[in-house]
Design a protein around this motif. Sequence first.
Motif, PDB file in Angstrom:
ATOM      1  N   SER A 271      94.761  -1.526  50.165  1.00  0.00           N
ATOM      2  CA  SER A 271      94.311  -2.744  50.537  1.00  0.00           C
ATOM      3  C   SER A 271      93.328  -2.486  51.842  1.00  0.00           C
ATOM      4  O   SER A 271      93.412  -1.529  52.546  1.00  0.00           O
ATOM      5  CB  SER A 271      95.293  -3.797  50.886  1.00  0.00           C
ATOM      6  OG  SER A 271      96.056  -3.398  51.791  1.00  0.00           O
ATOM      7  N   ARG A 277      91.072   1.408  55.005  1.00  0.00           N
ATOM      8  CA  ARG A 277      92.101   1.267  53.933  1.00  0.00           C
ATOM      9  C   ARG A 277      93.442   1.306  54.454  1.00  0.00           C
ATOM     10  O   ARG A 277      93.846   2.279  55.248  1.00  0.00           O
ATOM     11  CB  ARG A 277      91.625   2.558  53.083  1.00  0.00           C
ATOM     12  CG  ARG A 277      90.394   2.483  52.204  1.00  0.00           C
ATOM     13  CD  ARG A 277      90.156   3.695  51.335  1.00  0.00           C
ATOM     14  NE  ARG A 277      88.923   3.270  50.549  1.00  0.00           N
ATOM     15  CZ  ARG A 277      88.374   4.399  49.962  1.00  0.00           C
ATOM     16  NH1 ARG A 277      89.087   5.630  49.775  1.00  0.00           N
ATOM     17  NH2 ARG A 277      87.473   4.289  49.005  1.00  0.00           N
ATOM     18  N   ASP A 284      94.619  -2.608  41.042  1.00  0.00           N
ATOM     19  CA  ASP A 284      93.925  -3.566  40.233  1.00  0.00           C
ATOM     20  C   ASP A 284      93.804  -2.624  39.109  1.00  0.00           C
ATOM     21  O   ASP A 284      93.396  -1.436  39.128  1.00  0.00           O
ATOM     22  CB  ASP A 284      92.425  -3.936  40.796  1.00  0.00           C
ATOM     23  CG  ASP A 284      91.804  -4.620  39.848  1.00  0.00           C
ATOM     24  OD1 ASP A 284      92.201  -4.630  38.675  1.00  0.00           O
ATOM     25  OD2 ASP A 284      90.951  -5.292  40.437  1.00  0.00           O
ATOM     26  N   HIS A 288      89.613  -0.792  41.008  1.00  0.00           N
ATOM     27  CA  HIS A 288      88.576  -1.560  42.063  1.00  0.00           C
ATOM     28  C   HIS A 288      89.761  -1.021  43.288  1.00  0.00           C
ATOM     29  O   HIS A 288      89.069  -1.053  44.487  1.00  0.00           O
ATOM     30  CB  HIS A 288      88.401  -2.789  41.856  1.00  0.00           C
ATOM     31  CG  HIS A 288      87.379  -3.290  40.707  1.00  0.00           C
ATOM     32  ND1 HIS A 288      86.131  -2.413  40.703  1.00  0.00           N
ATOM     33  CD2 HIS A 288      87.498  -3.850  39.438  1.00  0.00           C
ATOM     34  CE1 HIS A 288      85.675  -2.800  39.640  1.00  0.00           C
ATOM     35  NE2 HIS A 288      86.411  -3.750  39.041  1.00  0.00           N
ATOM     36  N   SER A 289      90.979  -1.317  43.049  1.00  0.00           N
ATOM     37  CA  SER A 289      91.800  -1.002  44.529  1.00  0.00           C
ATOM     38  C   SER A 289      92.822   0.049  44.346  1.00  0.00           C
ATOM     39  O   SER A 289      93.691   0.482  45.014  1.00  0.00           O
ATOM     40  CB  SER A 289      92.641  -2.220  44.542  1.00  0.00           C
ATOM     41  OG  SER A 289      92.077  -3.347  44.552  1.00  0.00           O
TER      42      SER A 289
END
Length: 368
Positions: A271, A277, A284, A288-289
Motif C-alpha cells: 500500500s 510503498r 488486488d 494493481h497492488s
Amino acid sequence: MIDLDALGTQALGKIAAATDLDALEALRVEFLGKQGSISGLMKTLGAMSPEERQTQGVAIQALRSSVTDALAEGKAKLEAAALERKLAAETIDLSLPAPEAPLGSVHPVSQVMDELAEIFADLGFAVASGPEIEDDWHNFTALNMPESHPARAMHDTFYLPDLTAEGREMVLRTHTSPVQIRAMLAAGGNQPLRIIAPGRVYRSDSDATHTPMFHQIEGLVIGKDIHLGHLKWTLETLLKAFFEREDILLRLRPSYFPFTEPSVEVDTGYSWQDGRRVVGGSGDAEGHSWMELLGSGMVNAHVLRAGGYDPAEWQGFAFGVGVDRLAMLKYGMNDLRAFFDGDARWLSHYGFSALDVPTLSGGVGVNA
C-alpha cells in the motif's frame, strides 16, 4: 690583554640574573654571537704563538665552555618555570559535560543483513559463505547454465582475464548461488541442508535501482519430501518477521530460472503511505497492488546432481532476494546508488546507532 676572569664573572652574573628567554637569547648573542666578545677572543687564537695558545688559548676555550653551559642551564630553568606557570594558570572544570565525540553508524545494508540472519537463525538456517571471485563452473555451469545456455545472457558479468588451472574462466560472482553448490558438495550429497548465503554480488548495471555491486541473500533447503508449500511458508514467515506485520500476502507466479524447476516469482501486496510503498495489506487480484519481490523455486534436478545429490531421493527449494531492495522497502529509501556514495549526511539520516539498533530478538514463532 682582556681580563678573562673578569669577563667570565660578568657573563655568568648576567646569565644568572636573566629573567626570561628573550633576555637570555640577547646575552647569548652578546657573548657567543658572531660579533660577541668571547667569539672575538676565539678569533685571536690563530695569531698567537704556540706558547701563548698553551696558556691563553686554553683559558679562552674554558671561558667559552663555561658560558655555553651556563646559557643551557639558564634556558632549561626558564623553560621549566614557564611551563609551571602555564600549568598553574590552566584549569579544567570537571563539572562541565564532556564534548560529544563523533560517532559512526551501522549502514542500513549491514543492519538488514543482521536482521535477516537473526530471523533465519530462529528458523534453523546456518550461514554459509563463498568466494566473491568465482570460476564459471560454480557460477554458471553447475547451476544448469552451460556455455551455450542462453540464460548466461541474463547476467551482465564481469569476466577476469586469468583462467584457473583447469582452464575455467574467472568472474565476479553474479549471485550468491555458487555458495549453494559449494555447500552441497561439502555435505557429500547424503544429508539435509538448511542454509542462507548472504553477500556481495556484481553485475555490469547502474541506475536508480541497480548498481554494479549489490547484496543478495539466498536460501537453500535440501531434504526428503520437500515441496512448494514449505517454500511458501518459509517466505511468509520471513517477511512477517522482517516487516513486523501479520498482514503479509504473497502471490507465487510461474516463471523461469535455469537452476529451479518449477520456478516462481514471488509478489507481495503493498500500500502507499506517506508517498512510499509499504509492504503489507491485501493485494488486488488484478495486479494493481502487487510488487515483485524475489525469485524462487524447487531446485533443478541438474543442480542437485552437480551438488552430489540424487534427485530421485532428495528434493529442495531455493530463493534469492536483494538485501538492498529489502532495506529500501523497510526504511523508505528511493535511490539504490546512495547506498554506496559514502555521503555522511545520508549515513547520518539512515544509519543506525551501534548501541541502539532495531532488533528482532523477540524471535520468530515457528510451528514447523
